[in-house]
Write an enzyme that holds these catalytic residues in place. Structure first.
Site, mmCIF file in Angstrom:
data_model
loop_
_atom_site.group_PDB
_atom_site.id
_atom_site.type_symbol
_atom_site.label_atom_id
_atom_site.label_comp_id
_atom_site.label_asym_id
_atom_site.label_seq_id
_atom_site.Cartn_x
_atom_site.Cartn_y
_atom_site.Cartn_z
ATOM 1 N N CYS B 79 55.350 14.258 -28.346
ATOM 2 C CA CYS B 79 55.205 13.635 -26.877
ATOM 3 C C CYS B 79 55.152 11.804 -27.040
ATOM 4 C CB CYS B 79 53.290 13.939 -26.569
ATOM 5 S SG CYS B 79 53.927 13.699 -24.544
ATOM 6 N N HIS B 187 54.933 19.096 -25.381
ATOM 7 C CA HIS B 187 54.026 19.801 -26.325
ATOM 8 C C HIS B 187 53.761 21.551 -27.078
ATOM 9 C CE1 HIS B 187 50.626 16.792 -25.585
ATOM 10 N NE2 HIS B 187 51.096 15.988 -24.894
ATOM 11 N N GLU B 189 51.780 22.750 -28.252
ATOM 12 C CA GLU B 189 50.361 23.442 -28.826
ATOM 13 C C GLU B 189 50.525 23.943 -27.176
ATOM 14 O OE1 GLU B 189 50.629 20.541 -29.434
ATOM 15 O OE2 GLU B 189 49.250 19.052 -28.218
#
Lengths: 252, 211
Positions: B79, B187, B189
């Protein structure tokens, strides 16, 4: 192309999901983490957890729930309810939530949005607006305290103000449509969507797959949120997303 | 082992847990001495470019990361962490980045070339357009959707650093890399299957590099 998001909303009280949830094969239908997992599997693009705990202990429990959800799921989620100051935001965002949603507290003190945006970035700040049509003025009025208190704000004006203060997204609930299952409030969603340049999540009134199609096609909502239609298995996320895809909506 | 750089800008919990779930060792630290023991680094980041660089400069972590990358240690920026790998940004005023990769960070104008306006931030699931399918980072990753949330994007003329992009009025660099420096604008995750695959690929690369 950016896809339209479908977002199930879970009401959590003292760490437990409230409102009946009808899924087969759940060990514990009140466990927010287990339900989050089910919705993730069905293709939820994002989740919203609304903490309706009345006690301090309940709020603390919510932080544990957030931590568990963040540890187990690889999709973004928002936490709302009880976000009244920067400290409240820090607690849930540090526990792994991606965004916080604020409603009454933001109306009472709009600077709260700015404080959160300066600290965490606008992308974390969701401002939830509860709006109701008012015949006399021919506009939508903003309500706070769970829809109990009318404010001075016109919904379009307030959405613009929230954006100016640093909101990254508007979660718009139509109090007229909420619970009706007659579909999202197209004119309200359109009015807010045309006014702001940030994404708008439409909420309230979802009763069928067609309702989602309408709110995306006719009101250009960026996302649509629903609770009972998914909880009670009136339709499934998978089905709604499949239907939207068949009808040409960009869906993940 | 992956060392996650903790400089106070960003949510380290979700990415840590994702690595844990994938079965890779990691640690979180702000100490150079400890981080120097890592065999690969991860630079997260949420917030503004200028604030992030100011902290990295003040703490000496900028010089440390420069040195480690020059030694050949793998680095993955996520990011804002990815944007920092480029030359400069004008977010909240001008600031210089690491300049590992060529390009500038710009705000989405909010209006495309035909004058039609679009929403900023770029928020939600967007499809990856893979430019370099042979990159190890793209192993087991198809043209899947990943979760973006950002108002600034990287503008680069060097096509060579583009591993995957996404289309949002502009061509948005989504996965970038050159040498031992990599980054994802989204992102991983929070990006379901594709995101976790990219994290796994990076962790495996770090392990191989270690052997």
């Amino acid at each position: 192309m950016l896809t339209k998001r479908i977002i199930p909303c879970l009401d959590v009280k003292e760490g437990r999901v409230v409102k009946g949830i009808q899924f087969v094969g759940l060990r514990d239908a009140g466990d927010p983490v287990e339900l989050a997992r089910v919705y993730d599997k069905e293709g939820a693009d994002e989740l919203v957890f609304l903490d309706i705990s009345a006690s301090h202990e309940g709020r603390e429990t919510m932080v544990d729930v957030v931590r568990q959800v963040a540890a187990e799921l690889a999709i973004p989620f928002t936490v709302g309810g009880g976000i009244n100051k920067l400290e409240d935001m820090k607690r849930v965002l540090r526990a792994g939530a991606d965004k916080v949603s604020m409603n009454t507290a933001a109306v009472l003190r709009p600077e709260l949005i700015r404080e959160g945006a300066d600290y965490f970035g606008t992308q974390c700040m969701v401002v939830a607006i509860d709006a109701k049509w008012e015949e006399e003025t021919g506009s939508w009025r903003v309500y706070t305290h769970g829809g109990r208190t009318a404010t001075e704000w016109d919904a379009v004006e307030w959405a613009l103000k929230a954006q100016e203060m640093g909101a990254g997204e508007i979660l718009l609930t139509s109090m007229d449509a909420d619970g009706s299952k007659d579909g999202f409030d197209i004119s309200l969603t359109k009015a807010i969507g045309n006014a702001v340049t940030i994404p708008v999540i439409a909420s309230g009134g979802a009763g069928s797959s067609d309702d989602f199609l309408d709110v995306f096609n006719d009101a250009s909502a960026d996302a649509a949120l629903a609770a009972s239609i998914f909880h009670y298995k009136e339709t499934s996320l998978t089905h709604v997303k499949e239907y939207l895809k068949q009808n040409g909506v960009a869906i993940r | 082992m992956i060392g996650i750089i903790d400089y106070g800008m960003g949510n380290l919990y979700s990415v840590s847990k994702a690595l844990e779930r994938l079965g890779y060792d990691y640690f979180v630290s702000e100490e150079e001495e400890e981080l120097s023991k890592a065999t690969g680094l991860l630079l997260p980041g949420v917030g503004s470019f200028r604030d992030a660089m100011a902290i990295l400069n003040e703490t000496g972590l900028k010089a440390f990361i420069d040195k480690e990358v020059a030694r050949g240690k793998p680095l993955l920026g996520i990011c804002l962490g990815m944007q920092l790998l480029f030359e400069e940004s004008n977010e909240n005023g001008f600031a210089e980045g690491f300049s590992f990769l060529p390009g500038k960070v710009k705000k989405f104008p909010g209006q495309d070339s035909s004058g039609t306006s679009y929403k900023v931030p770029h928020m939600g699931w967007n499809k990856l357009d893979i430019k370099k399918p042979d990159s190890f980072l793209m192993n087991d990753v198809g043209n899947e959707h990943v979760y973006f949330v950002h108002s600034y994007y990287v503008d680069t003329e060097d096509r060579d650093v583009l591993i995957a992009s996404a289309d949002y009025a502009e061509e948005v660099p989504a996965v970038v890399g050159k040498g031992n420096v990599f980054g994802t604008q989204f992102h991983p995750e929070k990006s379901s299957h594709a995101g976790l695959a990219i994290l796994r690929n990076y962790a495996q690369y770090v392990e191989r590099n270690d052997a």
